[in-house]
Write a protein that holds these residues in place. Structure first.
Motif, PDB file in Angstrom:
ATOM      1  N   ASP A   1      32.895  42.365  52.067  1.00 40.82           N
ATOM      2  CA  ASP A   1      32.987  41.865  50.699  1.00 40.82           C
ATOM      3  C   ASP A   1      33.174  43.011  49.710  1.00 40.82           C
ATOM      4  OD1 ASP A   1      32.703  39.804  48.602  1.00 40.82           O
ATOM      5  OD2 ASP A   1      30.815  40.821  48.179  1.00 40.82           O
TER       6      ASP A   1
ATOM      7  N   VAL B   1      40.629  40.290  48.505  1.00 43.92           N
ATOM      8  CA  VAL B   1      40.846  40.167  47.062  1.00 43.92           C
ATOM      9  C   VAL B   1      42.084  40.951  46.641  1.00 43.92           C
ATOM     10  CG1 VAL B   1      39.817  40.554  44.784  1.00 43.92           C
ATOM     11  CG2 VAL B   1      38.365  39.923  46.706  1.00 43.92           C
TER      12      VAL B   1
ATOM     13  N   TYR C   1      42.431  41.754  37.828  1.00 42.48           N
ATOM     14  CA  TYR C   1      41.175  41.360  38.460  1.00 42.48           C
ATOM     15  C   TYR C   1      40.161  40.786  37.465  1.00 42.48           C
ATOM     16  CZ  TYR C   1      42.870  44.017  42.485  1.00 42.48           C
ATOM     17  OH  TYR C   1      43.609  44.464  43.550  1.00 42.48           O
TER      18      TYR C   1
ATOM     19  N   THR D   1      40.083  38.004  35.844  1.00 41.91           N
ATOM     20  CA  THR D   1      39.797  36.580  36.051  1.00 41.91           C
ATOM     21  C   THR D   1      39.436  36.255  37.496  1.00 41.91           C
ATOM     22  OG1 THR D   1      42.151  36.132  36.390  1.00 41.91           O
ATOM     23  CG2 THR D   1      41.285  35.911  34.143  1.00 41.91           C
ATOM     24  N   SER D   2      39.297  37.263  38.321  1.00 42.70           N
ATOM     25  CA  SER D   2      38.994  37.042  39.735  1.00 42.70           C
ATOM     26  C   SER D   2      37.551  36.586  39.933  1.00 42.70           C
ATOM     27  CB  SER D   2      39.232  38.336  40.518  1.00 42.70           C
ATOM     28  OG  SER D   2      38.660  38.263  41.794  1.00 42.70           O
ATOM     29  N   ASP D   3      37.327  35.648  40.824  1.00 39.40           N
ATOM     30  CA  ASP D   3      35.961  35.229  41.176  1.00 39.40           C
ATOM     31  C   ASP D   3      35.154  36.393  41.743  1.00 39.40           C
ATOM     32  OD1 ASP D   3      36.452  32.641  40.374  1.00 39.40           O
ATOM     33  OD2 ASP D   3      36.893  31.888  42.396  1.00 39.40           O
ATOM     34  N   HIS D   4      35.819  37.295  42.415  1.00 41.64           N
ATOM     35  CA  HIS D   4      35.155  38.468  42.981  1.00 41.64           C
ATOM     36  C   HIS D   4      34.572  39.344  41.868  1.00 41.64           C
ATOM     37  CE1 HIS D   4      34.912  42.418  45.072  1.00 41.64           C
ATOM     38  NE2 HIS D   4      34.615  41.668  46.127  1.00 41.64           N
ATOM     39  N   THR D   5      35.338  39.515  40.798  1.00 41.61           N
ATOM     40  CA  THR D   5      34.830  40.266  39.652  1.00 41.61           C
ATOM     41  C   THR D   5      33.634  39.573  39.033  1.00 41.61           C
ATOM     42  OG1 THR D   5      37.029  41.154  39.177  1.00 41.61           O
ATOM     43  CG2 THR D   5      35.423  41.200  37.374  1.00 41.61           C
ATOM     44  N   LEU D   6      33.725  38.252  38.865  1.00 47.70           N
ATOM     45  CA  LEU D   6      32.614  37.475  38.303  1.00 47.70           C
ATOM     46  C   LEU D   6      31.361  37.609  39.161  1.00 47.70           C
ATOM     47  CD1 LEU D   6      31.691  35.437  36.137  1.00 47.70           C
ATOM     48  CD2 LEU D   6      32.473  33.607  37.673  1.00 47.70           C
ATOM     49  N   SER D   7      31.529  37.689  40.458  1.00 50.76           N
ATOM     50  CA  SER D   7      30.384  37.780  41.378  1.00 50.76           C
ATOM     51  C   SER D   7      29.703  39.145  41.344  1.00 50.76           C
ATOM     52  CB  SER D   7      30.839  37.493  42.818  1.00 50.76           C
ATOM     53  OG  SER D   7      31.348  36.193  42.922  1.00 50.76           O
ATOM     54  N   HIS D   8      30.447  40.190  40.978  1.00 52.74           N
ATOM     55  CA  HIS D   8      29.923  41.545  41.161  1.00 52.74           C
ATOM     56  C   HIS D   8      29.763  42.377  39.897  1.00 52.74           C
ATOM     57  CE1 HIS D   8      29.932  41.490  45.550  1.00 52.74           C
ATOM     58  NE2 HIS D   8      31.115  40.891  45.511  1.00 52.74           N
TER      59      HIS D   8
END
Length: 484
Positions: A389, A395, A405, A407-414
């Motif tokens: 991850d 990603v 990045y 708007t990426s969900d990965h950015t929101l998560s981290h």
């Protein structure tokens, strides 16, 4: 409780062969030169163990020191005032706290440098209680507004009344130690309860070079007999009361500390004992002051900490302090450097956060800012994870060349995983900074100090417990105070 998650370090000053040379040199000093000890119980314990006694000089065979090192606990736990395990002195885990016994303080309201008062001890304890990266408290002050003979007792009670976090305390002598431990036993719920979950450690000082005054030896043996934590802290000056060379000073101060370790283990095998890596200080030959911030001082700390990890005994370090006369750029630079060096070296208890003027004066603003630096150091020590991850290969593939990045969900998560400053780092635009008052770091720190002192309410000691303690203090004032 701070959970120590560490992946970086420790830094190493010495090779394994050098560590062995320093240790063997220590054993030779203790065998050949010996230590001045006159306290009858200490002399008797050492004589019966096989030491050589000649007048007030005690020479110690190497095998006794090796036995004491093996006998000492490799892990020491300090609890909160309420008995919850909080500080785990083991391996390379680091915890931070303020210092003790500064003569002066910079008043956070007036900005005046003045003599320290008992109220300052209360306020520093309250500050530590509220700050997230301060793990233990010390008195920080020599209280000039109370009788000197019982000031240490009053400071201990004041600290305990203003924080539930663990404490490190200093005392004037064995009579006062007994009173303080009696108070601690009442707070903990009895002698056995305090021994199981100690919330305070005694900070004791043999006199360099190679002397154990009667009061120091008596207090050490009393605390060891109780099975409570003891910190050996000889405050040697390199070029004054210790050799000028870094290695020579380390040999001597190690001899000072290991003598106390032997005494503690002869009194009670397994007594918790902590070695001091926060000195010696180099003496500036131009001014004759003991520097708290020179590169030599940082090397001493890192080297002694490495030596103590080599011996596998918990260690007491120094950081967050400065030679500056006020909280300014110099204080910030020197304090931050020492916090990172002490953290990287893996000292367990790291004290003196908030010292300025080479340990003569305490600064509330320095404590607040160094608390944030400690948080930054802890973040740094976590290192970088490299699981699937975190590597974000999928990603990167989804976003592709020329993508974004944000708007990426990965950015929101981290994005919340990063370190975020509270007062230390101002990341505003220049226009926003001006609009908010153009505050300097010192002004923001002072504001934070006042907010805590004016609004934070530490959890109080129960009223029935307070009544018992105050009766003990009154009796001590009547008895010990007569000696003044």
């Amino acid at each position: 409780m701070n959970i120590i998650d560490r992946r970086i370090g420790p830094i190493e000053v010495f090779s394994k062969n050098q560590l062995e040379e320093i240790h063997m040199g220590t054993l030779e000093v203790l065998r050949r030169t010996g230590v001045k000890i006159t306290y009858p119980e200490a002399v008797s314990l050492l004589k019966h163990a096989g030491c050589w006694i000649e007048g007030d000089r005690v020479r110690i065979p190497a095998h006794l020191i090796e036995w004491a090192i093996e006998s000492a606990p490799k892990r020491i736990v300090l609890s909160t005032r309420e008995g919850d395990p909080s500080i785990f002195m083991e391996g390379y885990k680091s915890y931070f706290g303020c210092g003790s016994d500064c003569v002066f303080v910079v008043d956070p309201y007036s900005g005046e440098r003045r003599e320290a008062l008992l109220e300052d001890t209360a306020n520093f304890a309250k500050l530590v209680d509220a700050l997230p990266n301060m793990d233990f408290t010390m008195s920080m002050s020599v209280s000039h507004d109370v009788p000197e003979s019982v000031a240490d007792i009053l400071q201990f009670y004041t600290m305990a009344s203003n924080t539930i976090k663990p404490m490190v305390y200093a005392t004037w002598g064995p009579d006062n130690v007994k009173v303080i431990i009696e108070i601690a036993e009442i707070i903990a719920g009895g002698e056995e309860a305090l021994q199981r979950n100690p919330f305070a450690a005694l900070f004791g000082c043999p006199i360099s070079p190679l002397q154990y005054p009667d009061d120091t030896a008596a207090a050490l043996l009393y605390v060891a007999g109780k099975g409570l934590p003891y910190i050996s802290a000889p405050s040697a000056l390199a070029g004054g009361t210790a050799p000028m060379t870094l290695a020579g000073a380390m040999v001597q101060i190690n001899a000072d500390m290991l003598t106390g370790l032997l005494l503690s283990q002869l009194k009670r095998k397994g007594a918790p004992y902590i070695l001091f890596s926060g000195c010696p200080n180099p003496m500036d030959m131009k001014t004759m002051i003991a520097s708290y911030a020179s590169p030599e001082f940082l090397l001493f700390q890192a080297g002694l900490t490495q030596l103590q990890h080599y011996l596998n005994v918990p260690t007491f370090g120094t950081a967050g302090c400065s030679d500056s006369k006020l909280f300014d750029q110099q204080a910030g630079i020197e304090g931050a450097l020492s916090i990172f060096i002490s953290s990287l070296s893996g000292a367990n208890l790291i004290h003196d956060v908030g010292y300025i003027e080479y340990g003569s004066t305490s600064s509330f603003e320095q404590v607040v800012v160094m608390d944030e630096v400690a948080g930054e150091a802890r973040f740094f020590l976590k290192g970088i994870k490299t699981d699937r991850d975190q590597l974000a290969i999928e990603v990167i593939d989804r976003v592709g060349p020329g993508g974004e990045y944000v708007t990426s969900d990965h950015t929101l998560s981290h994005f919340r995983e990063g370190w975020s400053p509270s007062i230390l780092g101002n990341r505003d635009t220049y226009e926003n900074w001006v609009e908010k008052g153009s505050q300097t770091l010192g002004e923001r720190a002072n504001q934070k100090v006042k907010e805590i002192l004016d609004s934070h309410t530490p959890k109080p000691i129960a009223e029935d417990t307070k009544a018992k303690i105050e009766a003990i203090i009154s009796a001590a004032e009547a008895k010990i105070g007569k000696k003044e």
